[in-house]
Design a protein around this motif. Sequence first.
Motif, PDB file in Angstrom:
ATOM      1  N   ARG A   1     -17.843 -18.346  55.320  1.00  0.00           N
ATOM      2  CA  ARG A   1     -18.596 -19.059  54.279  1.00  0.00           C
ATOM      3  C   ARG A   1     -17.730 -19.412  53.077  1.00  0.00           C
ATOM      4  NH1 ARG A   1     -23.986 -18.444  55.613  1.00  0.00           N
ATOM      5  NH2 ARG A   1     -24.665 -19.034  53.521  1.00  0.00           N
ATOM      6  N   ARG A   2     -16.563 -19.984  53.359  1.00  0.00           N
ATOM      7  CA  ARG A   2     -15.667 -20.403  52.285  1.00  0.00           C
ATOM      8  C   ARG A   2     -16.106 -21.772  51.763  1.00  0.00           C
ATOM      9  NH1 ARG A   2     -10.421 -19.203  50.897  1.00  0.00           N
ATOM     10  NH2 ARG A   2     -10.167 -17.970  52.803  1.00  0.00           N
ATOM     11  N   SER A   3     -16.230 -21.902  50.473  1.00  0.00           N
ATOM     12  CA  SER A   3     -16.612 -23.165  49.835  1.00  0.00           C
ATOM     13  C   SER A   3     -15.367 -23.804  49.233  1.00  0.00           C
ATOM     14  CB  SER A   3     -17.673 -22.928  48.752  1.00  0.00           C
ATOM     15  OG  SER A   3     -18.868 -22.438  49.319  1.00  0.00           O
ATOM     16  N   ASP A   4     -14.774 -24.749  49.947  1.00  0.00           N
ATOM     17  CA  ASP A   4     -13.575 -25.440  49.479  1.00  0.00           C
ATOM     18  C   ASP A   4     -13.953 -26.630  48.617  1.00  0.00           C
ATOM     19  OD1 ASP A   4     -11.693 -23.796  50.867  1.00  0.00           O
ATOM     20  OD2 ASP A   4     -12.236 -24.822  52.725  1.00  0.00           O
ATOM     21  N   SER A   5     -12.953 -27.168  47.958  1.00  0.00           N
ATOM     22  CA  SER A   5     -13.145 -28.421  47.237  1.00  0.00           C
ATOM     23  C   SER A   5     -13.314 -29.555  48.235  1.00  0.00           C
ATOM     24  CB  SER A   5     -11.956 -28.686  46.315  1.00  0.00           C
ATOM     25  OG  SER A   5     -10.765 -28.845  47.079  1.00  0.00           O
ATOM     26  N   SER A   6     -13.742 -30.707  47.750  1.00  0.00           N
ATOM     27  CA  SER A   6     -13.968 -31.849  48.642  1.00  0.00           C
ATOM     28  C   SER A   6     -12.671 -32.285  49.317  1.00  0.00           C
ATOM     29  CB  SER A   6     -14.573 -33.013  47.854  1.00  0.00           C
ATOM     30  OG  SER A   6     -13.701 -33.415  46.800  1.00  0.00           O
ATOM     31  N   THR A   7     -11.553 -32.253  48.588  1.00  0.00           N
ATOM     32  CA  THR A   7     -10.276 -32.664  49.175  1.00  0.00           C
ATOM     33  C   THR A   7      -9.834 -31.694  50.266  1.00  0.00           C
ATOM     34  OG1 THR A   7      -9.614 -33.681  47.081  1.00  0.00           O
ATOM     35  CG2 THR A   7      -7.875 -33.211  48.669  1.00  0.00           C
ATOM     36  N   ALA A   8      -9.950 -30.394  50.003  1.00  0.00           N
ATOM     37  CA  ALA A   8      -9.541 -29.403  50.994  1.00  0.00           C
ATOM     38  C   ALA A   8     -10.436 -29.462  52.225  1.00  0.00           C
ATOM     39  CB  ALA A   8      -9.581 -28.005  50.382  1.00  0.00           C
ATOM     40  N   TYR A   9     -11.727 -29.640  52.014  1.00  0.00           N
ATOM     41  CA  TYR A   9     -12.641 -29.702  53.162  1.00  0.00           C
ATOM     42  C   TYR A   9     -12.372 -30.941  54.006  1.00  0.00           C
ATOM     43  CZ  TYR A   9     -16.835 -30.104  55.961  1.00  0.00           C
ATOM     44  OH  TYR A   9     -17.689 -30.233  57.025  1.00  0.00           O
ATOM     45  N   LEU A  10     -12.187 -32.080  53.380  1.00  0.00           N
ATOM     46  CA  LEU A  10     -11.940 -33.315  54.137  1.00  0.00           C
ATOM     47  C   LEU A  10     -10.601 -33.274  54.851  1.00  0.00           C
ATOM     48  CD1 LEU A  10     -13.333 -36.001  51.662  1.00  0.00           C
ATOM     49  CD2 LEU A  10     -14.364 -35.182  53.791  1.00  0.00           C
ATOM     50  N   PHE A  11      -9.628 -32.559  54.297  1.00  0.00           N
ATOM     51  CA  PHE A  11      -8.346 -32.421  54.986  1.00  0.00           C
ATOM     52  C   PHE A  11      -8.521 -31.585  56.257  1.00  0.00           C
ATOM     53  CE2 PHE A  11      -4.380 -30.120  55.781  1.00  0.00           C
ATOM     54  CZ  PHE A  11      -3.490 -31.181  55.909  1.00  0.00           C
TER      55      PHE A  11
END
Length: 386
Positions: free
Chosen positions: A107-117
Amino acid sequence: MEEWEVPTSLGPTDAKENVSPSVANTSCESLECYMVLTKAERTAIGSICFLAGPITLLENALVLGVIATTATLRKRPSYLFIGSLALADVFASCFYTTSFLDFHLFRRSDSSTAYLFKLGGVTLAFTSSVGSLLLTALDRYLCIHQACRYKVLLTRRRALMSLLILWSTTIFISFLPLMGWRCPTGLRPPCSRLFPYINQGYLASWISFILLLLALILGAYALILWKAHRHESSMTSLQGAAGTGHARMRMDIRLARTFGLILLILVGCWLPALSIMLTDVSIVLTHTQQRTFAFCSTLCLLNSAVNPLLYALRCRELRIALLQLLQRLCEIGRCKISTEDLTPKLSSAEDNNVTALSEAELPKTKTTQLNSVSETVNNQQPNIRI
């Protein structure tokens, strides 16, 4: 309609009854809205990923190692396509397993850039896998329909060029959301309920691209079966119905069984996930549908685990190269253990046992064994007579 985030002043049942669709559609402000799996479901999916991920990685890494260390295989376009498939499935086992477990299990909540990468890496792996399957199907199509001109039409240079085009296209398509084609409202609709920050237009375009690749694969194998059936029909008419034709299975029937198994696994692994993605484009998904998609997406990973068995290890030349590689590794391992206790006689015996398996050498081995048996019998004959 289930809500994305329930106000704390209401109980779960009252919230579902009182929250209006407009509030439910605009209440998601964090990635927690997409983490819908229960504890039991997280345990089940985690077990699947922890089991299928390493197996997929080892299988495809082994195929890549065999092709990379065998010069004859590296020169043939067919094995270049199989190597591309194995490389894509290696990426799938790494990117999908780590990102999926990181998101749903930990359940890690990354930033939008990290998630999209991370999502771009998963998309790249699976898109390249399907694209490599298409190149493999087209290679077999040319081998059947253009048998006389096959080596002229599909050279190693053209195979490498097609792989370069495939991987360049998939990299560009996979990272389009990271380059700007993302949902303009952040996490709120019209964003996808399956993938945060993903525009539904991009998701629809990617699904259409994958469906096109799958349709081309099905068409290529259908044409191969049609060509094989025509060839077998013409051979039967020339040779007659009697004879050895009934003693063995027809080639078109064998191909139909093989390709039927391949297509059944391919469609069975991809169709459930693509169906839910299409539903996500047209309507707003519920939590139950989101949880169902989490399980269906693991089928794509299982497809990557099955691909080496269907495409690589069914090839006789690759199996022989694999045995030769394992034998070389065994020889290296024996040398590293100890060499002092090995007598020259024992060493020569081991060297004779560790030989390359090929059809040309198998008869020689059988002849040597027969000669040794006959010598033993001849030596024992005088004692028997006495």
